[in-house]
Enzyme design. Structure first.
Site, PDB file in Angstrom:
ATOM      1  N   LYS A  50      34.549  12.297   5.950  1.00 53.38           N
ATOM      2  CA  LYS A  50      34.834  12.015   4.814  1.00 53.38           C
ATOM      3  C   LYS A  50      33.760  11.128   4.021  1.00 53.38           C
ATOM      4  CE  LYS A  50      38.816  14.142   4.338  1.00 53.38           C
ATOM      5  NZ  LYS A  50      39.047  14.980   3.436  1.00 53.38           N
ATOM      6  N   SER A 264      43.198  15.220  14.579  1.00 47.98           N
ATOM      7  CA  SER A 264      43.339  16.594  13.858  1.00 47.98           C
ATOM      8  C   SER A 264      42.165  17.281  14.548  1.00 47.98           C
ATOM      9  CB  SER A 264      42.874  16.279  12.533  1.00 47.98           C
ATOM     10  OG  SER A 264      41.867  15.717  12.213  1.00 47.98           O
TER      11      SER A 264
END
Lengths: 322, 93
Positions: A50, A264
């Site tokens: 991110k 994830s």
């Protein structure tokens, strides 16, 4: 190059590493090689992929004049985007307010607070959808605050179209598949768009986390949420991966290849291995690159890394693990 | 032929509270028709009036999103698992 003028300048340029042990079962003697590669996005400054979209969204907002010194940035996030924005905001002098579902891990909250962010909790049921709804409400009440809105901000995908995608192709010109997680859809949209132009035969594969029932709750089917960035034409297949497979794979990644990744990433690896099995069955070769979105540090308190898979699966019920 | 269909909480009013039901069908179209025959009204929650899959409804066959494998024409075989889920922002980090 390993010297940078500041931390912000060091975003991206992450290693792509081969996974010989995880690839081995697909490589019988004399068959074309199936190789699996991990793009280690946990090597970014705050430890997740991110950092790329967060920095790019801030830079674009500065360029357009939307973001000016002293501004408050507001963003719905389940953690990593917030952490990335908070780091950049600290260095650039912005105040940050994040809307986070209450069922996100404590590590993420602590990190955000350390970077000086304020946190508004949104109800657990509905997960990120609910955080988006609450953030939009707060944005309406504070018109002077800037919501970068990662779900609909083109700069999110652009960071990957101009960064992640070209880096992977340069390191792996023989790439056949790219596999990443589907959240804001920014990674898949950006990298997908890059490969559609640069090497159209590369298959773009999405791994979508499937949470426990508590997260979906009583969500009305007419009020669902599809990120504005999402364009299904840029994806070739999309898989839903539950916590059991995600945990199993994230542990395999550690045990076989020594990589300690977030949960994830286990879901993404599961989809990558599915592609590898399919290719191997067809007697073809492949170079499959997948994204390690972040390290496992922020998820230790979820209990996903201890005990049996059954226990880990039970502990993840009701948590947003991606 | 038996295909297990997992029903999201919001649609369990149609299945008498059952989390999963069995249905038959050579493809997803046929399966939804069969589902509607035993659970009247459920089809209208999954499909638009024009017969397309509703925007915020995701259906998976063996974990793969049907929109990428022929949508309602996606073929089914005995033992397949079908999951119906509302669209949520997954993994929004």
């Amino acid at each position: 190059m390993t010297r940078y003028d500041s931390l912000l300048a060091s975003v991206g340029g992450t290693p792509l590493v081969g996974l010989p042990r995880l690839s081995a079962p697909f490589n019988a003697d004399g068959r074309p090689q199936v190789r699996i590669w991990a793009k280690l996005e946990d090597r970014n400054p705050t430890g997740s992929i991110k950092d790329r979209p967060a920095l790019r969204m801030i830079e674009e907002a500065e360029k357009s004049g939307l973001l000016t010194p002293g501004c408050t940035i507001l963003e719905p996030t389940s953690g990593n985007t917030g952490i990335s924005i908070a780091m950049a905001a600290t260095l650039k002098g912005y105040r940050t307010v994040f809307v986070m579902p209450e069922n996100t891990s404590e590590e993420r909250r602590q990190l955000l607070r350390m970077w000086g962010a304020e946190i508004v909790s949104s109800p657990a049921a509905g997960g990120s959808n609910e955080a988006v709804r609450v953030a939009k409400q707060i944005a309406a009440e504070h018109p002077d605050w800037v919501m970068l809105y990662q779900y609909g901000n083109d700069a999110n995908a652009l960071a990957h179209e101009e960064g992640t995608g070209p880096e992977i192709l340069a390191d792996l010109p023989s790439i056949t598949h790219f596999v990443a997680g589907l959240g804001t859809t920014g990674t898949l949209m950006g990298v997908g768009r890059f490969f559609r132009k640069a090497k159209a035969e590369v298959r773009i594969v999405a791994a979508e986390p499937r949470y426990g029932e508590l997260v979906y709750g009583l969500r009305n089917l007419d009020e669902g949420f599809v990120p504005e960035l999402y364009d299904a034409d840029l994806i070739d297949s999309r898989f839903s991966v539950g916590p059991r497979d995600a945990v199993r794979r994230v542990r395999e990644l550690l045990e076989l290849e020594g990589i300690f990744a977030g949960i994830s990433t286990g879901a993404i690896l599961h989809a990558a291995l599915g592609q590898a099995a399919k290719v191997a069955k067809a007697g073809e070769g492949a170079d499959i690159a997948f994204v390690v979105a972040d390290g496992g540090w922020k998820y230790l308190s979820t209990g996903a890394y201890e005990g049996t898979i059954d226990e880990a699966e039970d502990r993840l019920e009701g948590q947003l693990w991606a | 032929m038996a295909i297990e269909v997992r029903i999201p909480t919001i649609l369990r009013t149609y299945t008498g509270g059952e989390k999963a039901v069995n249905a038959d069908g050579a493809n997803l179209h046929a399966l939804i028709d069969a589902l509607d025959a035993s659970h009247p009204g459920i089809k209208g929650r999954l499909l638009e009036d024009n017969g397309d899959l509703r925007r915020f409804v995701n259906i998976y066959i063996n974990d793969e999103d049907v929109r990428f494998i022929g949508s309602l024409d996606a073929e089914l075989s005995d033992g397949d698992q079908v999951v119906i889920l509302p669209a949520v922002a997954g993994g929004a980090r």
